[in-house]
Write an enzyme that holds these catalytic residues in place. Structure first.
Site, PDB file in Angstrom:
ATOM      1  N   ARG A   1       0.824  -1.213   0.000  1.00  0.00           N
ATOM      2  CA  ARG A   1       0.000   0.000   0.000  1.00  0.00           C
ATOM      3  C   ARG A   1       0.854   1.256   0.000  1.00  0.00           C
ATOM      4  O   ARG A   1       0.571   2.211  -0.720  1.00  0.00           O
ATOM      5  CB  ARG A   1      -0.944  -0.024   1.200  1.00  0.00           C
ATOM      6  CG  ARG A   1      -2.079  -1.005   0.979  1.00  0.00           C
ATOM      7  CD  ARG A   1      -3.044  -1.130   2.135  1.00  0.00           C
ATOM      8  NE  ARG A   1      -4.162  -1.980   1.695  1.00  0.00           N
ATOM      9  CZ  ARG A   1      -5.177  -2.347   2.474  1.00  0.00           C
ATOM     10  NH1 ARG A   1      -5.236  -1.967   3.732  1.00  0.00           N
ATOM     11  NH2 ARG A   1      -6.143  -3.099   1.978  1.00  0.00           N
TER      12      ARG A   1
ATOM     13  N   TYR B   1      -6.020  -1.072  -7.028  1.00  0.00           N
ATOM     14  CA  TYR B   1      -5.373  -2.293  -6.505  1.00  0.00           C
ATOM     15  C   TYR B   1      -4.789  -2.115  -5.109  1.00  0.00           C
ATOM     16  O   TYR B   1      -4.647  -1.017  -4.639  1.00  0.00           O
ATOM     17  CB  TYR B   1      -4.407  -2.923  -7.501  1.00  0.00           C
ATOM     18  CG  TYR B   1      -3.196  -2.214  -8.021  1.00  0.00           C
ATOM     19  CD1 TYR B   1      -2.688  -1.057  -7.469  1.00  0.00           C
ATOM     20  CD2 TYR B   1      -2.529  -2.755  -9.132  1.00  0.00           C
ATOM     21  CE1 TYR B   1      -1.547  -0.463  -7.993  1.00  0.00           C
ATOM     22  CE2 TYR B   1      -1.386  -2.155  -9.652  1.00  0.00           C
ATOM     23  CZ  TYR B   1      -0.901  -1.014  -9.075  1.00  0.00           C
ATOM     24  OH  TYR B   1       0.206  -0.438  -9.583  1.00  0.00           O
ATOM     25  N   GLU B   2      -4.538  -3.207  -4.463  1.00  0.00           N
ATOM     26  CA  GLU B   2      -4.133  -3.226  -3.041  1.00  0.00           C
ATOM     27  C   GLU B   2      -5.172  -2.540  -2.153  1.00  0.00           C
ATOM     28  O   GLU B   2      -4.839  -1.931  -1.144  1.00  0.00           O
ATOM     29  CB  GLU B   2      -2.755  -2.589  -2.835  1.00  0.00           C
ATOM     30  CG  GLU B   2      -1.656  -3.015  -3.783  1.00  0.00           C
ATOM     31  CD  GLU B   2      -1.422  -4.515  -3.840  1.00  0.00           C
ATOM     32  OE1 GLU B   2      -1.935  -5.221  -2.978  1.00  0.00           O
ATOM     33  OE2 GLU B   2      -0.752  -4.972  -4.771  1.00  0.00           O
ATOM     34  N   GLY B   3      -6.427  -2.691  -2.514  1.00  0.00           N
ATOM     35  CA  GLY B   3      -7.517  -2.072  -1.751  1.00  0.00           C
ATOM     36  C   GLY B   3      -7.904  -0.735  -2.355  1.00  0.00           C
ATOM     37  O   GLY B   3      -7.110   0.196  -2.386  1.00  0.00           O
TER      38      GLY B   3
END
Lengths: 601, 601
Positions: A296, A440-442
């Site tokens: 993140r 992406y990655e949340g």
């Protein structure tokens, strides 16, 4: 072709002048190697690598994309050779543990290199970039055997890593995964299932790929409490530790995407692939978060790199492109028209990019100090505080910098006018590449729930107070500084308001949990703007003390950028504050069916 | 593949219930043909054409793009056949003058068809779309001979038109054009130069293409006072009026672009091409604005169409995709997870799209009534007033709807999560296609200068007052309506503030012209939000009177959407208001050189 110069002067301003990185490094147990000379040399060498090796491959990589042929993925031309140079230069091991062959330098330094890589070739950067998360997971949760087998190779960079989490029917909600891990010979498991959106899932840059994959054990509990993490190499290491037998994990297809064409986004088929449990059974989610937090921060830095890239090229175009005369008269009477940088609205867009680049860099380097302390600091109060701040700031770094990264790269297209829409100029690629970073990655929505729900409200606001107290202290210390009045007054007000807004949402959330989700994204954006306001006030303090020296033009520009930020970007907090307070009712009133009454028959 | 249903119910709400289009049409001299039955039939038939013919070609057209082969451009597969159906259906002539073979229906009706076309296939829609501007220019400024030669063919649709304005070194600043027109035989001119970014500049959809091109006469004054407009056909009409000799205007290359791949964006080389002067010598700019104003409204409608397309598909995805449980408990306990439409932040994004689609439609149909009156109304006070409002609202329609169109299509990608980034789902195409709408026919910055500089300040605020007085009257009339209190109170305040902000900028601009450019884009966005607030208040009034009837769910949803708009989008005016007032100084302080001090050595 777009150009790029690493913003070394600005990096040094933030590192040396604002945050006293030399002292920070000197105080780290492993910091003696990060002397000012070494730091300079590394940043300069990294700048050259990014500019001379990666940048020339960015547009061609976008155009060419990746190829799946005979079950193997080929990255675009030149990517493999650039990666070899990267490995030969020792870049992958920069911040890794000396125990595993790393150079043991602080992670903050690697983050500045990462900015340069993301600015020049995001798609390429994701091949080595994913390795960090895989290495982190193994370092924290792997057995000694696993570390010996995989970690050294990942650190060296001769193998790369992936994170295999998402499946066709679930991304955010990993409790729903269907991939199964069945005990096999010895401590091995047979893994079967389909993973999608696997960045760098297969490629020809490295001799082996180490997949970190989530799967469910046969007796696993339902949901997210029943997922486990496995290490699944593309080639099983042989007795010498080199790539041996081909494992049952293959790329089924490549996704056709809006951007990052140079990176292989793979559907990965696990077909009785041999894997080994990492960490405890059914505790995969915690291991995954180890990877995820690193990733993140990495994505936030992608946002930052793209802003800088777009800004630099927009500036150069705005200086060259002649169009119309200035509203208050000719600025370049010798030319047929004035360069568009004379127009206030073009300046507004350039300054938006500049402020987000410089503000984003301050945010990343502020957060990076916390990461250095968490990774390498002595246990104790300072490290605990750093851990709290790192947790609080990670979703802000990720979501805020990617949201304003998308905005800033779009300003780049806008400054180029119609030419911005044409591929040749490279500005639209930055937008397309930036678009994934919000996902992406949340997604931004997930980061916002992490910030407001998990980090702020679950700690009863304590983690936030660690930060707002620091801001408060700064405001108090500078309250009588006339040079900073224009910054300190609004900052102090916002800092108080931030606490009040948090309290307000918290109270409402006790009645109705939906209030958290209703406020979350506006809350995150509000938090991002106030955080940057704090950092710009500190930058202004630093700059206002140097307005008479050798480099006074730099400091004057810095002060002006801070002023622009306060006058032209910070007012957005007013809108976010009101929207945070508006509550959930207007969101929840319409039923799913009634949403479509305007067009459904 | 994305799906689409024309929002006929919502269109009828705005046309029939809010703005009384039946009476409006009945009062137009040519309005008798636009009976409610005819209007219904046309909208329904258009909806079918868009859904069944255009939509299936949208993704394939994007993937395939256009081809330049042997000097001729081929549009993607199916585009030509779809265009033939369009011509056979009589669509091109819908709103055209009966004198030229048109059906004489009001332009507002064509605008609703245009929304459907833009929602289903923007790239295709630009082939016939550009013809309107060319036809307008000829109708208003062409000689009888020119009308006879070109207009009937354009109206029929067997020929299409283009606007050839931009050159490599100038787009906004057309005074700099280098294309030359030299007198040749009779009333002909020989035109030589290079035009770029010519949408539908060459293609195989129609048998001839009528270029409207700006060029300079040999003795032309410098700058924008020296440009003239010429009609330059691809094939010169022969004695029978059919395409004859090939003219010296050819497509030199096709641009590779971020989006609208299905439309041919051409570099057009004029090489002693034969052209004929349209309008007076050196008065080309005025003629160009005739084309441009139509085109600007058209681009605003593109924004609207894309919002609706993105909204409909996002809604369907949000209902189907199962991910996580609702924050306040399970909503679909029988399923492994809840559909994401239960999550407040997903609803916030969906409602943002919904509010901008419905608000945009009201704005377009409000403006369209003005256009109907300007085109077909009797001379007099009502038409003058309509002309003023049309001038005021055109830059708002163009820039505001394309800005929120880009935002809304991006919300579509965000709702789809990672899948939104994948081409297959079609959501990212809407973003790429939407990106051009903020640029062409005058960027948002140019629209903002037109609104604040030309329309508002040059009329001493009079044109704005025509609109704010109408809002004031509405607020006064509804002041005691308790059902509307939540709308009328904020609207009345904003309406007053709008006047004050205008006065403030006007005063500052008298001292420093740069203040206009510094405030302009925030001013335009502010204006857009307040305009939609007025229209949503009117919608709420209409809806609140129908909450007990047959269709009460529709009206309740409408009222809720208005409420969402006021609570979650309108607060953005707070930020814009403050930024308008912040002035030019923070924009103008940094010199062109000092902008780059963070990275330039």
């Amino acid at each position: 072709m777009p150009s790029y110069q690493a913003p070394l002067r600005d990096m040094r301003f933030v590192m040396d002048e604002m945050f006293d990185y030399p002292a920070h490094y000197a105080a780290l147990p492993n910091g003696e190697d990060a002397s000012p000379d070494v730091v300079s040399a590394i940043l300069e060498e990294g700048a050259r690598f990014a500019r001379d090796v990666l940048l020339p491959l960015n547009q061609s990589g976008d155009e060419e994309g990746c190829l799946l042929e005979g079950g193997e993925v080929k990255a675009p031309k030149g990517f493999k050779e650039a990666y070899q140079q990267y490995v030969e230069g020792g870049w992958p091991s920069l911040a890794a543990d000396p125990e595993q062959g790393g150079q043991g330098l602080p992670p903050s330094l690697a983050m500045m290199l990462s900015e340069m890589i993301c600015a020049t070739n995001l798609a390429w950067g994701m091949y080595p970039g994913l390795s960090h998360g895989a290495a982190d997971a193994l370092r924290h949760h792997g057995t000694d055997e696993q570390k010996a087998a995989y970690l050294t190779k990942l650190v060296e960079g001769v193998w790369t890593g992936t994170m295999c989490l998402t499946e066709p029917h679930c991304g955010t909600d990993l409790g729903l995964i269907k991939t199964r891990a069945v005990p096999a010979d010895g401590d091995a498991y047979a893994i079967t299932g389909t993973k999608i959106f696997i960045s760098a899932g297969d490629h020809n840059l490295a001799e082996n790929i180490v997949h970190l994959a989530l799967a469910k054990l046969p007796d696993a509990p339902e949901g997210s409490k029943g997922i486990s993490l496995f290490v699944v190499p593309k080639f099983l290491p042989n007795a010498e530790g080199n790539p041996g037998e081909r494992n049952g994990v293959t790329c089924g297809s490549l996704e056709h995407k809006m951007g990052i064409h140079g990176n292989a986004t793979c559907v990965m088929n696990f077909d009785d692939a041999i894997g080994y449990l990492v960490g405890a059974p059914n505790k995969g989610l915690a291991c995954m978060f180890t990877m995820m937090n690193a990733a993140r921060l990495g994505v936030g830095i992608q946002g930052l790199g793209l802003i800088e890239a777009s800004f630099q090229n927009s500036l150069s175009y705005a200086r060259d492109r002649l169009q119309m005369r200035g509203l208050s008269g000719k600025q370049a009477p010798e030319k047929p028209a004035d360069p568009i940088i004379v127009h206030p609205d073009v300046r507004r867009m350039l300054l938006t990019q500049k402020a987000f680049a410089e503000g984003g860099r301050m945010l990343v380097l502020y957060t990076a100090q916390m990461l250095d302390l968490v990774e390498h600091g002595q246990p104790g109060e300072e490290r605990d505080r750093a851990e709290t701040l790192l947790g609080l700031l990670t979703p802000i770094v990720k979501a805020f910098l990617t949201e304003v990264g998308f905005e800033s790269t779009n300003e780049g297209v806008q400054i180029y006018g119609g030419h911005g829409f044409i591929k040749e100029w490279g500005m639209e690629q930055l937008v397309r590449d930036a678009r994934i970073t919000r996902l992406y990655e949340g997604t931004t929505g997930i980061q916002a729930l992490d910030l407001l729900g998990r980090k702020v409200l679950m700690s009863q606001g304590e983690s936030l107070q660690v930060f707002t107290k620091e801001i408060h202290k700064f405001c108090k210390a500078e309250a009588d500084n006339p040079a900073l009045k224009e910054f300190i007054e609004p900052l102090a007000k916002l800092n108080t308001e931030w606490g009040e807004l948090t309290m307000g949402v918290g109270m409402k959330a006790m009645q109705d949990r939906e209030e958290v989700g209703a406020a979350s994204v506006d809350y995150l954006m509000y938090a991002g703007y106030v955080t940057l306001a704090y950092l710009f006030a500190r930058a202004a303090k630093q700059a206002s003390g140097s307005l008479e020296g050798d480099d006074k033009a730099f400091y004057a520009a810095k002060l002006n950028t801070a002023r622009f930020y306060y006058q032209r970007l910070l007012p957005r907090t007013k809108a976010h504050a009101q929207m945070i307070q508006s509550g959930a009712s207007s969101l929840m009133a319409i039923s799913s069916e009634d949403f479509g009454l305007g067009f459904e028959i």
